[in-house]
Design a protein around this motif. Structure first.
Motif, PDB file in Angstrom:
ATOM      1  N   ILE A   1      30.798  43.622  30.620  1.00 58.44           N
ATOM      2  CA  ILE A   1      32.069  43.414  31.321  1.00 58.44           C
ATOM      3  C   ILE A   1      32.479  44.681  32.071  1.00 58.44           C
ATOM      4  N   ASP A   2      31.890  45.823  31.714  1.00 59.11           N
ATOM      5  CA  ASP A   2      32.174  47.074  32.419  1.00 59.11           C
ATOM      6  C   ASP A   2      31.439  47.178  33.751  1.00 59.11           C
ATOM      7  N   GLU A   3      30.459  46.313  33.966  1.00 64.40           N
ATOM      8  CA  GLU A   3      29.645  46.412  35.173  1.00 64.40           C
ATOM      9  C   GLU A   3      30.402  45.908  36.400  1.00 64.40           C
ATOM     10  N   GLU A   4      30.123  46.545  37.530  1.00 65.05           N
ATOM     11  CA  GLU A   4      30.798  46.204  38.775  1.00 65.05           C
ATOM     12  C   GLU A   4      30.556  44.748  39.171  1.00 65.05           C
ATOM     13  N   GLU A   5      29.361  44.253  38.897  1.00 64.81           N
ATOM     14  CA  GLU A   5      29.022  42.868  39.258  1.00 64.81           C
ATOM     15  C   GLU A   5      30.002  41.872  38.641  1.00 64.81           C
ATOM     16  N   PHE A   6      30.404  42.137  37.417  1.00 64.86           N
ATOM     17  CA  PHE A   6      31.360  41.244  36.752  1.00 64.86           C
ATOM     18  C   PHE A   6      32.788  41.513  37.219  1.00 64.86           C
ATOM     19  N   LYS A   7      33.199  42.775  37.230  1.00 72.31           N
ATOM     20  CA  LYS A   7      34.583  43.104  37.569  1.00 72.31           C
ATOM     21  C   LYS A   7      34.920  42.800  39.022  1.00 72.31           C
ATOM     22  N   SER A   8      33.920  42.884  39.904  1.00 76.92           N
ATOM     23  CA  SER A   8      34.187  42.660  41.328  1.00 76.92           C
ATOM     24  C   SER A   8      34.642  41.230  41.607  1.00 76.92           C
ATOM     25  N   GLN A   9      34.367  40.317  40.682  1.00 78.32           N
ATOM     26  CA  GLN A   9      34.777  38.923  40.871  1.00 78.32           C
ATOM     27  C   GLN A   9      36.304  38.772  40.852  1.00 78.32           C
ATOM     28  N   PHE A  10      36.992  39.789  40.333  1.00 79.68           N
ATOM     29  CA  PHE A  10      38.454  39.737  40.258  1.00 79.68           C
ATOM     30  C   PHE A  10      39.124  40.340  41.485  1.00 79.68           C
ATOM     31  N   ARG A  11      38.331  40.933  42.389  1.00 79.31           N
ATOM     32  CA  ARG A  11      38.914  41.566  43.568  1.00 79.31           C
ATOM     33  C   ARG A  11      39.548  40.505  44.475  1.00 79.31           C
ATOM     34  N   ASN A  12      40.856  40.700  44.762  1.00 76.94           N
ATOM     35  CA  ASN A  12      41.589  39.803  45.668  1.00 76.94           C
ATOM     36  C   ASN A  12      41.417  38.344  45.268  1.00 76.94           C
ATOM     37  N   LEU A  13      41.475  38.111  43.966  1.00 72.96           N
ATOM     38  CA  LEU A  13      41.317  36.762  43.425  1.00 72.96           C
ATOM     39  C   LEU A  13      42.650  36.032  43.492  1.00 72.96           C
ATOM     40  N   VAL A  14      42.678  34.923  44.234  1.00 68.90           N
ATOM     41  CA  VAL A  14      43.903  34.141  44.368  1.00 68.90           C
ATOM     42  C   VAL A  14      44.258  33.532  43.017  1.00 68.90           C
ATOM     43  N   MET A  15      45.513  33.694  42.628  1.00 74.95           N
ATOM     44  CA  MET A  15      45.952  33.173  41.346  1.00 74.95           C
ATOM     45  C   MET A  15      46.357  31.716  41.474  1.00 74.95           C
ATOM     46  N   ALA A  16      45.806  30.905  40.592  1.00 76.39           N
ATOM     47  CA  ALA A  16      46.111  29.481  40.577  1.00 76.39           C
ATOM     48  C   ALA A  16      46.325  29.074  39.123  1.00 76.39           C
TER      49      ALA A  16
ATOM     50  N   PRO B   1      44.688  26.722  36.215  1.00 75.29           N
ATOM     51  CA  PRO B   1      44.661  27.999  35.495  1.00 75.29           C
ATOM     52  C   PRO B   1      44.119  29.107  36.390  1.00 75.29           C
ATOM     53  N   THR B   2      44.441  30.327  36.073  1.00 77.26           N
ATOM     54  CA  THR B   2      44.044  31.456  36.901  1.00 77.26           C
ATOM     55  C   THR B   2      42.536  31.613  36.964  1.00 77.26           C
ATOM     56  N   ILE B   3      41.879  31.607  35.796  1.00 79.05           N
ATOM     57  CA  ILE B   3      40.448  31.851  35.731  1.00 79.05           C
ATOM     58  C   ILE B   3      39.724  30.620  35.192  1.00 79.05           C
ATOM     59  N   VAL B   4      38.727  30.182  35.954  1.00 81.68           N
ATOM     60  CA  VAL B   4      37.873  29.072  35.511  1.00 81.68           C
ATOM     61  C   VAL B   4      36.429  29.537  35.646  1.00 81.68           C
ATOM     62  N   LEU B   5      35.672  29.426  34.569  1.00 86.18           N
ATOM     63  CA  LEU B   5      34.272  29.849  34.605  1.00 86.18           C
ATOM     64  C   LEU B   5      33.407  28.868  35.376  1.00 86.18           C
ATOM     65  N   ASN B   6      32.293  29.383  35.883  1.00 82.02           N
ATOM     66  CA  ASN B   6      31.238  28.630  36.559  1.00 82.02           C
ATOM     67  C   ASN B   6      31.607  28.269  38.001  1.00 82.02           C
ATOM     68  N   LYS B   7      31.232  29.143  38.903  1.00 81.54           N
ATOM     69  CA  LYS B   7      31.498  28.912  40.322  1.00 81.54           C
ATOM     70  C   LYS B   7      30.759  27.698  40.858  1.00 81.54           C
ATOM     71  N   ASP B   8      29.628  27.350  40.228  1.00 80.94           N
ATOM     72  CA  ASP B   8      28.844  26.199  40.688  1.00 80.94           C
ATOM     73  C   ASP B   8      29.605  24.891  40.555  1.00 80.94           C
TER      74      ASP B   8
ATOM     75  N   ASN C   1      36.144  30.057  39.567  1.00 82.62           N
ATOM     76  CA  ASN C   1      36.275  31.259  40.388  1.00 82.62           C
ATOM     77  C   ASN C   1      35.680  32.490  39.716  1.00 82.62           C
ATOM     78  N   LEU C   2      34.936  32.280  38.621  1.00 87.65           N
ATOM     79  CA  LEU C   2      34.348  33.402  37.904  1.00 87.65           C
ATOM     80  C   LEU C   2      33.053  32.957  37.251  1.00 87.65           C
ATOM     81  N   ASP C   3      32.007  33.741  37.419  1.00 89.45           N
ATOM     82  CA  ASP C   3      30.738  33.474  36.745  1.00 89.45           C
ATOM     83  C   ASP C   3      30.686  34.233  35.433  1.00 89.45           C
ATOM     84  N   ALA C   4      30.219  33.553  34.390  1.00 87.37           N
ATOM     85  CA  ALA C   4      30.062  34.196  33.091  1.00 87.37           C
ATOM     86  C   ALA C   4      28.920  35.202  33.143  1.00 87.37           C
ATOM     87  N   ILE C   5      28.924  36.124  32.196  1.00 88.63           N
ATOM     88  CA  ILE C   5      27.835  37.093  32.065  1.00 88.63           C
ATOM     89  C   ILE C   5      26.669  36.390  31.383  1.00 88.63           C
ATOM     90  N   SER C   6      25.507  36.473  31.977  1.00 91.71           N
ATOM     91  CA  SER C   6      24.328  35.833  31.401  1.00 91.71           C
ATOM     92  C   SER C   6      24.050  36.384  30.004  1.00 91.71           C
TER      93      SER C   6
END
Length: 203
Positions: A137-152, A154-161, A165-170
């Motif tokens: 979770i400290d890696e930029e690849e994960f944290k960058s998903q929150f940059r300018n993330l529009v709040m809705a 629920p705010t965070i929903v896993l699985n962009k596919d 709006n957020l991909d889980a860490i493999s």
């Protein structure tokens, strides 16, 4: 009498040894407490700069200067609010947050826009997640998903596919779910607090 001395000697020796090391540790703690506090303050400053997408990777002196030049701190109800200003215009608010991870408490900072419509960034200050798995979770690849993330809602929903709006860490789905739940729980409380205390630039 000789037998009593044999029994008494190791006891006295252990007491003296314990007292010596207790005083030694106390002295070391006292001598380094100021340095420790400075480093802890720098960790917070770097984290706050990061969530506002400002450069917090320079030298300690550079970080301290940038933080002082761009961030104001207000305290409300024993809570720190970090206010990012550029040319006297508010660009965002950052708040401390915490929640339950897979192996322990996760703490960090989250920044939102003045109109409360987007998350500007998120950063984790401390956690006990497994290195190489949930610790990613400290890696930029994960944290960058929150940059300018529009709040809705629920705010965070896993699985962009599937429309999230957020991909889980493999390999670390449980930690990803914990972060999702943590953000979704903290955001409404932060927004309510920010509005009540006047940290809001909207209609």
């Amino acid at each position: 009498m000789a037998k009593k001395k044999q029994v008494l000697y190791p006891v006295v020796f252990m007491v003296v040894l314990t007292v010596f090391f207790t005083f030694l540790l106390s002295f070391i703690n006292l001598a380094t407490s100021e340095t420790i506090e400075e480093q802890q303050a720098l960790v917070i400053q770097r984290s706050v700069l990061y969530v506002f997408n400002l450069d917090g990777n320079g030298s300690d002196e550079d970080v301290q200067k940038m933080f002082t030049d761009t961030i104001d701190i207000e305290v409300k109800d024993n809570r720190n609010i970090y206010i990012y200003k550029d040319k006297n215009q508010v660009k965002g608010y950052a708040f401390d947050f915490s929640g339950k991870g897979l192996w322990g408490t996760i703490t960090g900072h989250i920044a939102i826009t003045p109109d409360h419509k987007e998350i500007l960034g998120i950063n984790f200050v401390s956690h006990s997640e497994t290195p190489g798995l949930g610790g990613r979770i400290d890696e930029e690849e994960f944290k960058s998903q929150f940059r300018n993330l529009v709040m809705a809602d629920p705010t965070i929903v896993l699985n962009k596919d599937t429309g999230g709006n957020l991909d889980a860490i493999s390999g670390a789905t449980l930690t990803s779910l914990a972060v999702r739940d943590m953000v979704n729980l903290n955001i409404p409380e932060i927004l309510e607090f920010a509005r009540e205390e006047g940290f809001y630039e909207g209609n």
